[in-house]
Design an enzyme around this catalytic site. Structure first.
Site, PDB file in Angstrom:
ATOM      1  N   LYS A  14       6.048  32.935 101.801  1.00  0.00           N
ATOM      2  CA  LYS A  14       5.410  34.109 102.416  1.00  0.00           C
ATOM      3  C   LYS A  14       5.633  35.385 101.597  1.00  0.00           C
ATOM      4  O   LYS A  14       4.690  36.132 101.354  1.00  0.00           O
ATOM      5  CB  LYS A  14       5.947  34.342 103.842  1.00  0.00           C
ATOM      6  CG  LYS A  14       5.687  33.198 104.805  1.00  0.00           C
ATOM      7  CD  LYS A  14       6.090  33.565 106.220  1.00  0.00           C
ATOM      8  CE  LYS A  14       7.570  33.844 106.397  1.00  0.00           C
ATOM      9  NZ  LYS A  14       8.454  32.667 106.261  1.00  0.00           N
ATOM     10  N   ARG A  89       8.142  36.228 115.283  1.00  0.00           N
ATOM     11  CA  ARG A  89       8.835  34.946 115.167  1.00  0.00           C
ATOM     12  C   ARG A  89       9.101  34.326 116.537  1.00  0.00           C
ATOM     13  O   ARG A  89       9.725  33.262 116.601  1.00  0.00           O
ATOM     14  CB  ARG A  89      10.171  35.161 114.459  1.00  0.00           C
ATOM     15  CG  ARG A  89      10.174  34.709 112.985  1.00  0.00           C
ATOM     16  CD  ARG A  89      11.521  35.114 112.448  1.00  0.00           C
ATOM     17  NE  ARG A  89      12.017  34.407 111.319  1.00  0.00           N
ATOM     18  CZ  ARG A  89      12.046  34.911 110.081  1.00  0.00           C
ATOM     19  NH1 ARG A  89      11.500  36.064 109.814  1.00  0.00           N
ATOM     20  NH2 ARG A  89      12.627  34.237 109.108  1.00  0.00           N
ATOM     21  N   ARG A 128      16.089  29.228  95.383  1.00  0.00           N
ATOM     22  CA  ARG A 128      15.971  30.688  95.471  1.00  0.00           C
ATOM     23  C   ARG A 128      17.365  31.319  95.566  1.00  0.00           C
ATOM     24  O   ARG A 128      17.614  32.394  95.023  1.00  0.00           O
ATOM     25  CB  ARG A 128      15.142  31.048  96.709  1.00  0.00           C
ATOM     26  CG  ARG A 128      14.934  32.540  96.913  1.00  0.00           C
ATOM     27  CD  ARG A 128      13.950  32.836  98.019  1.00  0.00           C
ATOM     28  NE  ARG A 128      14.513  32.608  99.350  1.00  0.00           N
ATOM     29  CZ  ARG A 128      13.814  32.679 100.487  1.00  0.00           C
ATOM     30  NH1 ARG A 128      12.523  32.947 100.459  1.00  0.00           N
ATOM     31  NH2 ARG A 128      14.382  32.473 101.654  1.00  0.00           N
ATOM     32  N   ARG A 134      21.177  36.099  98.412  1.00  0.00           N
ATOM     33  CA  ARG A 134      21.211  36.045  99.880  1.00  0.00           C
ATOM     34  C   ARG A 134      22.179  34.955 100.327  1.00  0.00           C
ATOM     35  O   ARG A 134      21.976  33.785 100.016  1.00  0.00           O
ATOM     36  CB  ARG A 134      19.805  35.723 100.424  1.00  0.00           C
ATOM     37  CG  ARG A 134      18.859  36.869 100.373  1.00  0.00           C
ATOM     38  CD  ARG A 134      17.480  36.463 100.853  1.00  0.00           C
ATOM     39  NE  ARG A 134      17.469  35.845 102.181  1.00  0.00           N
ATOM     40  CZ  ARG A 134      16.359  35.573 102.856  1.00  0.00           C
ATOM     41  NH1 ARG A 134      15.176  35.868 102.341  1.00  0.00           N
ATOM     42  NH2 ARG A 134      16.430  35.012 104.041  1.00  0.00           N
ATOM     43  N   ARG A 146      18.194  27.787 110.253  1.00  0.00           N
ATOM     44  CA  ARG A 146      16.993  28.648 110.211  1.00  0.00           C
ATOM     45  C   ARG A 146      15.741  27.817 110.479  1.00  0.00           C
ATOM     46  O   ARG A 146      14.820  28.266 111.162  1.00  0.00           O
ATOM     47  CB  ARG A 146      16.899  29.351 108.843  1.00  0.00           C
ATOM     48  CG  ARG A 146      17.952  30.440 108.680  1.00  0.00           C
ATOM     49  CD  ARG A 146      18.178  30.819 107.223  1.00  0.00           C
ATOM     50  NE  ARG A 146      17.020  31.448 106.617  1.00  0.00           N
ATOM     51  CZ  ARG A 146      16.882  31.603 105.290  1.00  0.00           C
ATOM     52  NH1 ARG A 146      17.814  31.163 104.463  1.00  0.00           N
ATOM     53  NH2 ARG A 146      15.824  32.201 104.813  1.00  0.00           N
TER      54      ARG A 146
HETATM   55  P1  AMP Z   1      13.580  36.163 106.315  1.00  0.00           P
HETATM   56  O1  AMP Z   1      13.845  37.045 105.148  1.00  0.00           O
HETATM   57  O2  AMP Z   1      12.226  36.390 106.914  1.00  0.00           O
HETATM   58  O3  AMP Z   1      13.842  34.719 106.018  1.00  0.00           O
HETATM   59  O4  AMP Z   1      14.619  36.590 107.454  1.00  0.00           O
HETATM   60  C1  AMP Z   1      16.032  36.492 107.256  1.00  0.00           C
HETATM   61  C2  AMP Z   1      16.738  36.560 108.589  1.00  0.00           C
HETATM   62  O5  AMP Z   1      16.456  37.837 109.224  1.00  0.00           O
HETATM   63  C3  AMP Z   1      16.305  35.518 109.616  1.00  0.00           C
HETATM   64  O6  AMP Z   1      16.982  34.287 109.438  1.00  0.00           O
HETATM   65  C4  AMP Z   1      16.695  36.224 110.912  1.00  0.00           C
HETATM   66  O7  AMP Z   1      18.090  36.178 111.134  1.00  0.00           O
HETATM   67  C5  AMP Z   1      16.324  37.671 110.626  1.00  0.00           C
HETATM   68  N1  AMP Z   1      14.919  37.965 111.007  1.00  0.00           N
HETATM   69  C6  AMP Z   1      13.898  38.313 110.173  1.00  0.00           C
HETATM   70  N2  AMP Z   1      12.762  38.519 110.855  1.00  0.00           N
HETATM   71  C7  AMP Z   1      13.061  38.285 112.163  1.00  0.00           C
HETATM   72  C8  AMP Z   1      12.305  38.309 113.366  1.00  0.00           C
HETATM   73  N3  AMP Z   1      10.998  38.607 113.366  1.00  0.00           N
HETATM   74  N4  AMP Z   1      12.950  38.015 114.528  1.00  0.00           N
HETATM   75  C9  AMP Z   1      14.267  37.734 114.543  1.00  0.00           C
HETATM   76  N5  AMP Z   1      15.042  37.659 113.447  1.00  0.00           N
HETATM   77  C10 AMP Z   1      14.448  37.938 112.254  1.00  0.00           C
END
Ligand code: AMP
Length: 194
Positions: A14, A89, A128, A134, A146
């Site tokens: 994404k 989400r 990654r 991260r 996740r």
């Molecule tokens: P991402 O970079 O999108 O993979 O997000 C990393 C982490 O941020 C996720 O595993 C969640 O802990 C948190 N996170 C990101 N977006 C959301 C969301 N829309 N709702 C809840 N937690 C989120």
């Protein structure tokens, strides 16, 4: 105004595709994961709270996430449209986003899902993790958590927008350029965005 949701499990590409879409269609990119990481790095109260969940591979609670998203959208009044990456989400997040847009007489244009299977996801995220810095990309148990959160709470968002004929899916395998080309065709031919 254009409101595109780029959807799919963690590691489906994404962020990579969103960056290319932003450049081609002049949209603003909002990644809630990036926003949380910025808050965490700045050690704000929001960031420290979010970190408790992110470090466990869990979703941050809806109220916190929705409010952060709302503030970000409102800080960009003059853009042509938005690409939401990693949001919504959960169903409550989708409902809150719809309500927020409805209050402005706007609505989601489309949700586009990148489809990739679980084994490929783990492989991509671990890869990654070698360069992303991260912590949640380096530990397979957190990655699996996740993915579980995605299956349990997030995948339903596809069906939520499907009810309104707004959900689309494309194959998330192949080169970055091939996937981008499929995305661009969908956006231009079916959604008539230029
Ligand atoms: P991402 O970079 O999108 O993979 O997000 C990393 C982490 O941020 C996720 O595993 C969640 O802990 C948190 N996170 C990101 N977006 C959301 C969301 N829309 N709702 C809840 N937690 C989120």
């Amino acid at each position: 105004m254009i409101h595109l949701i780029l959807f799919g499990p963690p590691g489906s590409g994404k962020g990579t595709q969103a960056a290319k879409l932003v450049e081609k269609y002049q949209l603003a990119h909002i990644s809630t994961g990036d926003l949380f990481r910025a808050e965490t790095q700045n050690k704000t109260a929001l960031g420290l709270k979010a970190l408790e969940y992110m470090s466990q591979g869990q979703l941050v609670p809806d109220e916190v996430t929705i409010e952060m998203l709302r503030l970000k959208v409102e800080s960009l009044p003059d853009v042509k449209g938005f690409i939401y990456d990693g949001f919504p989400r959960t169903t409550p997040q989708a409902e809150a986003l719809d309500k927020m847009l409805d209050d402005k007489c706007q609505s989601i244009t489309a949700l586009i899902a990148l489809e990739v299977n679980d084994d490929e996801i783990v492989k991509r995220i671990l890869n990654r993790g070698l360069t992303s810095g991260r912590p949640d990309d380096n530990d397979e148990s957190i990655i699996r958590k996740r993915m579980e959160e995605y299956r349990k709470k997030t995948s339903v968002v596809f069906d939520y927008y499907k009810k309104y004929n707004k959900s689309h899916a494309i194959d998330g395998y192949g080169s970055i350029d091939a996937i981008f080309s499929s995305l661009s065709c969908l956006i231009e031919d079916q959604l008539q965005i230029t």
